[in-house]
Design a protein around this motif. Structure first.
Motif, PDB file in Angstrom:
ATOM      1  N   CYS A   1      15.576 -27.146  -9.085  1.00 35.25           N
ATOM      2  CA  CYS A   1      16.432 -27.575  -7.976  1.00 35.25           C
ATOM      3  C   CYS A   1      17.810 -27.968  -8.491  1.00 35.25           C
ATOM      4  CB  CYS A   1      15.794 -28.739  -7.224  1.00 35.25           C
ATOM      5  SG  CYS A   1      14.403 -28.265  -6.169  1.00 35.25           S
ATOM      6  N   GLY A   2      17.837 -28.587  -9.676  1.00 31.79           N
ATOM      7  CA  GLY A   2      19.117 -28.918 -10.292  1.00 31.79           C
ATOM      8  C   GLY A   2      19.912 -27.675 -10.646  1.00 31.79           C
ATOM      9  N   ILE A   3      19.228 -26.671 -11.185  1.00 35.29           N
ATOM     10  CA  ILE A   3      19.899 -25.409 -11.511  1.00 35.29           C
ATOM     11  C   ILE A   3      20.489 -24.771 -10.258  1.00 35.29           C
ATOM     12  CG2 ILE A   3      19.500 -23.034 -12.280  1.00 35.29           C
ATOM     13  CD1 ILE A   3      19.661 -24.976 -14.578  1.00 35.29           C
ATOM     14  N   MET A   4      19.731 -24.803  -9.167  1.00 32.62           N
ATOM     15  CA  MET A   4      20.221 -24.217  -7.917  1.00 32.62           C
ATOM     16  C   MET A   4      21.410 -24.994  -7.363  1.00 32.62           C
ATOM     17  SD  MET A   4      16.780 -23.024  -5.915  1.00 32.62           S
ATOM     18  CE  MET A   4      15.726 -21.758  -6.619  1.00 32.62           C
ATOM     19  N   GLU A   5      21.395 -26.321  -7.496  1.00 25.86           N
ATOM     20  CA  GLU A   5      22.511 -27.127  -7.020  1.00 25.86           C
ATOM     21  C   GLU A   5      23.770 -26.842  -7.839  1.00 25.86           C
ATOM     22  OE1 GLU A   5      24.607 -29.701  -4.643  1.00 25.86           O
ATOM     23  OE2 GLU A   5      22.607 -28.849  -4.360  1.00 25.86           O
ATOM     24  N   ILE A   6      23.594 -26.695  -9.147  1.00 23.62           N
ATOM     25  CA  ILE A   6      24.728 -26.337 -10.006  1.00 23.62           C
ATOM     26  C   ILE A   6      25.280 -24.969  -9.599  1.00 23.62           C
ATOM     27  CG2 ILE A   6      25.405 -25.731 -12.367  1.00 23.62           C
ATOM     28  CD1 ILE A   6      23.385 -27.841 -13.319  1.00 23.62           C
TER      29      ILE A   6
ATOM     30  N   GLY B   1      29.592 -21.770  -7.050  1.00 25.32           N
ATOM     31  CA  GLY B   1      29.839 -20.558  -6.286  1.00 25.32           C
ATOM     32  C   GLY B   1      28.932 -19.401  -6.641  1.00 25.32           C
ATOM     33  N   LEU B   2      27.933 -19.670  -7.504  1.00 23.19           N
ATOM     34  CA  LEU B   2      27.040 -18.587  -7.921  1.00 23.19           C
ATOM     35  C   LEU B   2      26.132 -18.140  -6.790  1.00 23.19           C
ATOM     36  CD1 LEU B   2      26.022 -19.781 -11.511  1.00 23.19           C
ATOM     37  CD2 LEU B   2      27.629 -17.963 -10.895  1.00 23.19           C
ATOM     38  N   LEU B   3      25.759 -19.071  -5.904  1.00 26.95           N
ATOM     39  CA  LEU B   3      24.881 -18.691  -4.801  1.00 26.95           C
ATOM     40  C   LEU B   3      25.590 -17.752  -3.831  1.00 26.95           C
ATOM     41  CD1 LEU B   3      22.917 -21.956  -3.952  1.00 26.95           C
ATOM     42  CD2 LEU B   3      22.237 -20.032  -5.383  1.00 26.95           C
ATOM     43  N   GLU B   4      26.868 -18.011  -3.583  1.00 22.71           N
ATOM     44  CA  GLU B   4      27.628 -17.102  -2.722  1.00 22.71           C
ATOM     45  C   GLU B   4      27.719 -15.722  -3.362  1.00 22.71           C
ATOM     46  OE1 GLU B   4      31.390 -18.785  -1.867  1.00 22.71           O
ATOM     47  OE2 GLU B   4      30.585 -20.560  -0.852  1.00 22.71           O
TER      48      GLU B   4
ATOM     49  N   PRO C   1      24.852 -17.617   9.128  1.00 24.79           N
ATOM     50  CA  PRO C   1      24.627 -18.755   8.228  1.00 24.79           C
ATOM     51  C   PRO C   1      23.257 -18.780   7.566  1.00 24.79           C
ATOM     52  CG  PRO C   1      24.550 -19.455  10.526  1.00 24.79           C
ATOM     53  CD  PRO C   1      25.059 -18.041  10.525  1.00 24.79           C
ATOM     54  N   ALA C   2      22.312 -17.980   8.053  1.00 29.87           N
ATOM     55  CA  ALA C   2      20.968 -17.986   7.471  1.00 29.87           C
ATOM     56  C   ALA C   2      20.871 -17.121   6.219  1.00 29.87           C
ATOM     57  CB  ALA C   2      19.945 -17.501   8.500  1.00 29.87           C
ATOM     58  N   ARG C   3      21.847 -16.266   5.973  1.00 36.62           N
ATOM     59  CA  ARG C   3      21.741 -15.323   4.859  1.00 36.62           C
ATOM     60  C   ARG C   3      21.713 -16.030   3.498  1.00 36.62           C
ATOM     61  NH1 ARG C   3      23.068  -9.803   6.395  1.00 36.62           N
ATOM     62  NH2 ARG C   3      23.761  -9.345   4.290  1.00 36.62           N
ATOM     63  N   ALA C   4      22.538 -17.065   3.326  1.00 39.79           N
ATOM     64  CA  ALA C   4      22.576 -17.779   2.040  1.00 39.79           C
ATOM     65  C   ALA C   4      21.248 -18.478   1.735  1.00 39.79           C
ATOM     66  CB  ALA C   4      23.738 -18.767   2.014  1.00 39.79           C
ATOM     67  N   PRO C   5      20.686 -19.281   2.663  1.00 39.19           N
ATOM     68  CA  PRO C   5      19.385 -19.888   2.349  1.00 39.19           C
ATOM     69  C   PRO C   5      18.262 -18.867   2.196  1.00 39.19           C
ATOM     70  CG  PRO C   5      20.048 -20.406   4.610  1.00 39.19           C
ATOM     71  CD  PRO C   5      21.236 -19.819   3.928  1.00 39.19           C
ATOM     72  N   ILE C   6      18.357 -17.730   2.903  1.00 41.33           N
ATOM     73  CA  ILE C   6      17.351 -16.682   2.707  1.00 41.33           C
ATOM     74  C   ILE C   6      17.413 -16.156   1.275  1.00 41.33           C
ATOM     75  CG2 ILE C   6      16.775 -14.292   3.292  1.00 41.33           C
ATOM     76  CD1 ILE C   6      17.427 -14.912   6.181  1.00 41.33           C
ATOM     77  N   ALA C   7      18.622 -15.919   0.778  1.00 37.11           N
ATOM     78  CA  ALA C   7      18.791 -15.424  -0.588  1.00 37.11           C
ATOM     79  C   ALA C   7      18.251 -16.424  -1.603  1.00 37.11           C
ATOM     80  CB  ALA C   7      20.265 -15.126  -0.862  1.00 37.11           C
ATOM     81  N   VAL C   8      18.547 -17.718  -1.388  1.00 37.35           N
ATOM     82  CA  VAL C   8      18.048 -18.759  -2.297  1.00 37.35           C
ATOM     83  C   VAL C   8      16.531 -18.814  -2.263  1.00 37.35           C
ATOM     84  CG1 VAL C   8      18.008 -21.243  -2.726  1.00 37.35           C
ATOM     85  CG2 VAL C   8      20.150 -20.122  -2.129  1.00 37.35           C
ATOM     86  N   ASN C   9      15.963 -18.749  -1.074  1.00 37.28           N
ATOM     87  CA  ASN C   9      14.508 -18.784  -0.928  1.00 37.28           C
ATOM     88  C   ASN C   9      13.849 -17.610  -1.640  1.00 37.28           C
ATOM     89  OD1 ASN C   9      12.117 -17.588   0.931  1.00 37.28           O
ATOM     90  ND2 ASN C   9      11.998 -19.818   0.892  1.00 37.28           N
ATOM     91  N   MET C  10      14.399 -16.424  -1.465  1.00 34.41           N
ATOM     92  CA  MET C  10      13.815 -15.240  -2.097  1.00 34.41           C
ATOM     93  C   MET C  10      13.923 -15.330  -3.617  1.00 34.41           C
ATOM     94  SD  MET C  10      15.085 -12.250   0.545  1.00 34.41           S
ATOM     95  CE  MET C  10      14.240 -10.946  -0.366  1.00 34.41           C
TER      96      MET C  10
END
Length: 206
Positions: free
Chosen positions: A52-57, A62-65, A87-96
């Motif tokens: 979760c820390g890695i994902m927050e970093i 801007g890596l998630l975008e 707006p759902a595309r970013a959390p979908i990508a993170v979830n996958m």
């Protein structure tokens, strides 16, 4: 329902143990299981906190975008109803991404957020919501981190040996899920005109 199921199983086990005269063994088993559960919980807490820390970093950097943009072709294929700026595309990508790493617990917050963003408030699950749910159930795992952690916690001689079978099994399940979702999307598109006519008829009848 699950609460009743687990409560019934525990009650039946206690009654059976009492009838067989094994209450001492049951008590000892409960204590050992509680100790194992705490140790496993600490191990998984560390794993989840790290990722979760890695994902927050990644989010702040801007890596998630960037990752979401790279996944655009896949997201367009799986979720044709979601526009590029949805707006759902970013959390979908993170979830996958989290599911591919076998981080089911870390994937949950992003999955809940994605469902909320896709909810249209109609009280009916959209095609995109159904597709997302099915893909989460099938859950392709490139690296089953949680499973490896479980095996390591319980003393496996080769915790990583599960990677090959897990990749094969989840690849098959995900392929089946994608095929099913595309078939249902086609059927849903064919049904849309029928639903529209029924709505018009109901409106006219009023």
């Amino acid at each position: 329902m699950l609460n009743y199921l687990w409560s019934s199983m525990i009650l039946v086990g206690l009654l059976w143990g009492a009838a067989a005269g094994n209450l001492g063994e049951i008590t000892q088993g409960l204590l050992e299981s509680a100790q194992d559960a705490v140790a496993l919980g600490i191990t998984m807490l560390g794993m989840m906190t790290f990722w979760c820390g890695i994902m927050e970093i990644g989010k702040r950097a801007g890596l998630l975008e960037w990752f979401t943009r790279k996944m655009d072709p896949l997201l367009n294929f799986l979720f044709p109803d979601l526009k590029a700026d949805h707006p759902a595309r970013a959390p979908i990508a993170v979830n996958m991404a989290a599911n591919m790493l076998g981080l089911g617990m870390a994937a949950t917050p992003a999955g809940i957020l994605a469902m909320r963003k896709m909810d249209e408030g109609s009280g009916r699950a959209t095609s995109a919501m159904c597709t997302f749910l099915i893909l989460n159930i099938s859950s392709l795992q490139l690296i089953p981190v949680n499973m490896i952690a479980y095996r390591s916690q319980y003393g496996s001689a080769d915790p990583g040996a599960v990677m090959g079978p897990a990749l094969f099994a989840t690849s098959c399940s995900t392929l089946a899920a994608v095929i099913f979702c595309k078939i249902m999307q086609k059927m849903d598109q064919k049904m849309d005109p029928v639903r529209e006519r029924k709505r018009e008829q109901r409106s006219f009848g009023r």
